[in-house]
Design a protein around this motif. Structure first.
Motif, mmCIF file in Angstrom:
data_model
loop_
_atom_site.group_PDB
_atom_site.id
_atom_site.type_symbol
_atom_site.label_atom_id
_atom_site.label_comp_id
_atom_site.label_asym_id
_atom_site.label_seq_id
_atom_site.Cartn_x
_atom_site.Cartn_y
_atom_site.Cartn_z
ATOM 1 N N SER A 14 0.830 -1.207 0.000
ATOM 2 C CA SER A 14 0.000 0.000 0.000
ATOM 3 C C SER A 14 0.864 1.256 0.000
ATOM 4 N N LEU A 15 1.904 1.250 0.832
ATOM 5 C CA LEU A 15 2.802 2.407 0.884
ATOM 6 C C LEU A 15 3.549 2.592 -0.429
ATOM 7 N N ALA A 16 4.023 1.494 -1.003
ATOM 8 C CA ALA A 16 4.765 1.581 -2.262
ATOM 9 C C ALA A 16 3.880 2.134 -3.382
ATOM 10 N N THR A 401 -4.166 -12.786 5.164
ATOM 11 C CA THR A 401 -3.680 -13.135 3.824
ATOM 12 C C THR A 401 -4.743 -12.867 2.767
ATOM 13 N N ILE A 402 -6.002 -13.079 3.120
ATOM 14 C CA ILE A 402 -7.086 -12.843 2.154
ATOM 15 C C ILE A 402 -7.195 -11.362 1.826
ATOM 16 N N THR A 403 -7.170 -10.512 2.851
ATOM 17 C CA THR A 403 -7.252 -9.074 2.590
ATOM 18 C C THR A 403 -6.044 -8.595 1.799
ATOM 19 N N PHE A 404 -4.878 -9.185 2.062
ATOM 20 C CA PHE A 404 -3.678 -8.839 1.302
ATOM 21 C C PHE A 404 -3.880 -9.160 -0.178
ATOM 22 N N SER A 405 -4.433 -10.318 -0.485
ATOM 23 C CA SER A 405 -4.671 -10.717 -1.877
ATOM 24 C C SER A 405 -5.693 -9.809 -2.538
ATOM 25 N N VAL A 406 -6.773 -9.472 -1.820
ATOM 26 C CA VAL A 406 -7.810 -8.603 -2.384
ATOM 27 C C VAL A 406 -7.254 -7.210 -2.667
ATOM 28 N N MET A 407 -6.484 -6.663 -1.701
ATOM 29 C CA MET A 407 -5.932 -5.325 -1.892
ATOM 30 C C MET A 407 -4.913 -5.306 -3.025
ATOM 31 N N THR A 408 -4.152 -6.376 -3.172
ATOM 32 C CA THR A 408 -3.196 -6.451 -4.274
ATOM 33 C C THR A 408 -3.927 -6.383 -5.612
ATOM 34 N N ILE A 413 -5.612 -3.261 -10.512
ATOM 35 C CA ILE A 413 -6.668 -2.711 -11.370
ATOM 36 C C ILE A 413 -6.596 -1.189 -11.390
ATOM 37 N N LEU A 414 -6.438 -0.595 -10.217
ATOM 38 C CA LEU A 414 -6.365 0.866 -10.125
ATOM 39 C C LEU A 414 -5.145 1.391 -10.870
ATOM 40 N N GLY A 415 -4.013 0.697 -10.746
ATOM 41 C CA GLY A 415 -2.807 1.113 -11.451
ATOM 42 C C GLY A 415 -2.970 1.069 -12.954
ATOM 43 N N VAL A 416 -3.593 0.013 -13.469
ATOM 44 C CA VAL A 416 -3.829 -0.104 -14.918
ATOM 45 C C VAL A 416 -4.724 1.025 -15.410
ATOM 46 N N LEU A 417 -5.781 1.324 -14.651
ATOM 47 C CA LEU A 417 -6.689 2.405 -15.047
ATOM 48 C C LEU A 417 -5.973 3.756 -15.079
ATOM 49 N N VAL A 418 -5.127 3.998 -14.083
ATOM 50 C CA VAL A 418 -4.403 5.272 -14.038
ATOM 51 C C VAL A 418 -3.447 5.395 -15.222
ATOM 52 N N VAL A 419 -2.716 4.328 -15.521
ATOM 53 C CA VAL A 419 -1.798 4.357 -16.659
ATOM 54 C C VAL A 419 -2.567 4.602 -17.952
ATOM 55 N N TRP A 420 -3.722 3.968 -18.094
ATOM 56 C CA TRP A 420 -4.533 4.162 -19.302
ATOM 57 C C TRP A 420 -5.012 5.611 -19.425
ATOM 58 N N LEU A 421 -5.523 6.159 -18.320
ATOM 59 C CA LEU A 421 -5.999 7.542 -18.350
ATOM 60 C C LEU A 421 -4.871 8.521 -18.660
ATOM 61 N N LEU A 422 -3.737 8.338 -17.992
ATOM 62 C CA LEU A 422 -2.627 9.263 -18.203
ATOM 63 C C LEU A 422 -2.032 9.132 -19.600
ATOM 64 N N SER A 423 -1.991 7.910 -20.118
ATOM 65 C CA SER A 423 -1.435 7.733 -21.463
ATOM 66 C C SER A 423 -2.283 8.471 -22.492
ATOM 67 N N ARG A 424 -3.595 8.419 -22.348
ATOM 68 C CA ARG A 424 -4.473 9.162 -23.266
ATOM 69 C C ARG A 424 -4.305 10.662 -23.092
ATOM 70 N N HIS A 425 -4.082 11.082 -21.865
ATOM 71 C CA HIS A 425 -3.941 12.518 -21.590
ATOM 72 C C HIS A 425 -2.588 13.053 -22.047
ATOM 73 N N VAL A 426 -1.524 12.283 -21.814
ATOM 74 C CA VAL A 426 -0.173 12.761 -22.086
ATOM 75 C C VAL A 426 0.174 12.695 -23.559
ATOM 76 N N ILE A 427 -0.196 11.584 -24.202
ATOM 77 C CA ILE A 427 0.233 11.370 -25.583
ATOM 78 C C ILE A 427 -0.487 12.294 -26.559
ATOM 79 N N ALA A 428 -1.659 12.788 -26.175
ATOM 80 C CA ALA A 428 -2.396 13.686 -27.067
ATOM 81 C C ALA A 428 -1.528 14.882 -27.443
ATOM 82 N N ALA A 429 -1.313 15.079 -28.741
ATOM 83 C CA ALA A 429 -0.436 16.164 -29.208
ATOM 84 C C ALA A 429 -1.159 17.496 -29.120
#
Length: 442
Positions: A14-16, A401-408, A413-429
């Motif tokens: 979570s911290l990382a 251990t279950i909560t650790f797996s769920v949070m991971t 999922i959240l990381g993938v969504l952020v990368v997708w949103l930022l890639s569309r925002h940044v790459i736009a010329a």
């Protein structure tokens, strides 16, 4: 996986994750505000477009950082209830102040986003400054808590409980200010170089253009200055660690034996069972100079405490080497960039420099993550240094251990969504008409 390992793994993950967004939340508002100030000073529409693009990026990352930060606050209570019960009265003030800083940042970020041509220009620029300052204060207050965990002060210990608590003394603990300064500079370094690297990649992809050129200039200015000042901050922090946490210093350097005039090690692999660090380049008397600014200063080795009280020496040492190595490379790169600017040739004319910038741009975040691992793992097995062990603070709740797996899964999922949103925002010329006619942005 037992409860302790599962709780530590979940908190570490979570911290990382959160620190990436917290770091950008500290740094990007400063760059955004500089861009607007340059636009108001020069009238160059490229700066206006840049300020608006960075403001939108700040908003996306601020929202994700708010979510991940909220998760962390719940995890403190759920995973470490005994720690919060034990120390909550002492560390409550900086957490409360961090909340005020967070809400201030949110309010003025809203004004900045929706205030174009709706509030006076000076007030709009001021709102950006307040967003930048609030982000820094938020990071400082949280880091002060971590500093207290490393050097607990501001109380009397009576029958195993904290009495006569002095909140300001606790907040301004010996480790707090050096750690906070180091953290803020690390944030500027990581986000500055990463942003410059992204715009460098875009510039190589779409050719020289005013938009990416000014973005690289601002981002490298912030990141380059921060990484050079970081050397001074690191020296102050190292001296604090040497004085207050000698076992952490010994772990950083793989120093198993107490020694006067101890050497500074570059690289190497510690072997705790053999009480030796092998394959390192040793600089005679370097650690004594590094820790105390004295040629023959006494450095306490890990032999001063039982091995059961040692952190994971190998991981701490390697992470420290990674942090220092990345910071050194970025410092050299910043000096090279400064020399090129001094020759009065635009950095973007040097294709090799831009390519190298793209390659080194992630190193700030690598150093940041490694540095936090050094800070946290180097304090183990204590959650509050020499007062409370980590194993005594963990929850007794089953199935961590279950909560650790769920949070991971959630963070992935959240990381993938952020990368997708930022890639569309940044790459736009940027369109030509946006540069020539900034009113189309309003």
């Amino acid at each position: 996986m037992d409860n302790l390992l599962a709780a530590r793994s979940q908190m570490g993950m979570s911290l990382a994750f959160h620190i990436i967004f917290a770091t950008i939340g500290v740094s990007l508002p400063l760059m955004m505000t500089i861009a607007e100030w340059r636009w108001r000073s020069t009238g160059d529409p490229a700066y206006l477009l840049l300020a608006k693009r960075w403001a939108k990026g700040t908003t996306i990352l601020f929202a994700v950082g708010a979510v991940s930060g909220t998760v962390l606050s719940f995890e403190l209570g759920l995973l470490w209830p005994r720690f919060m019960q034990y120390a909550g009265a002492v560390i409550g003030m900086p957490f409360s102040l961090e909340g005020f800083a967070f809400f201030t940042e949110a309010i003025f970020l809203g004004i900045y986003l929706y205030g174009w041509n709706r509030v006076p220009g000076w007030f709009h620029l001021l709102s950006g400054v307040i967003v930048a300052i609030s982000g820094v204060l938020s990071a400082i207050f949280v880091t002060l808590v971590n500093g207290w965990m490393n050097t607990p002060t501001g109380f009397d210990m009576v029958a195993g409980k904290f009495e006569n608590i002095h909140p300001f003394v606790a907040m301004l603990n010996p480790a707090g200010i050096p750690e906070a300064v180091h953290m803020v500079l690390a944030a500027y370094t990581a986000a500055g170089f990463a942003t410059a690297g992204i715009h460098g990649w875009l510039l190589l992809r779409r050719g020289r253009n005013r938009f990416d050129e000014v973005a690289i200039g601002i981002a490298l200015l912030v990141g380059g200055v921060a990484v050079l000042v970081q050397g001074v901050s690191g020296d102050a922090l190292a001296r604090m660690v040497a004085a207050r946490q000698p076992m952490k210093l010994a772990s950083l350097e793989g120093q198993f034996q107490t020694e006067t005039g101890a050497p500074l090690r570059i690289g190497g692999i510690p072997f705790p069972d053999e009480r030796e660090t092998k394959y390192a380049i040793e600089i005679p008397h370097g650690l004594s100079l590094f820790g105390f600014h004295k040629y023959n200063a006494l450095i306490k080795g890990l032999d001063q405490e039982p091995q059961s009280d040692w952190p994971n020496v190998r991981i701490v040492h390697i992470c420290f080497q990674i942090m220092v190595g990345c910071g050194s490379l970025l410092s050299l790169f910043a000096l090279a960039g400064g020399w090129l600017v001094w020759t009065r040739r635009p950095l973007t004319e040097h294709t090799r420099f831009i390519k190298a910038l793209v390659l080194v741009s992630p190193l700030g975040f690598v150093a940041l993550e490694a540095g936090w691992m050094v800070t946290e793992l180097g304090r183990q097995p204590w959650i509050v240094y020499h007062l409370m062990r980590t194993k005594d603070a963990v929850t007794s709740m089953p199935n961590v251990t279950i909560t650790f797996s769920v949070m991971t899964a959630l963070y992935v999922i959240l990381g993938v969504l952020v990368v997708w949103l930022l890639s569309r925002h940044v790459i736009a010329a940027p369109e030509t008409k946006q540069i020539e006619h900034p009113e189309v942005l309003v």
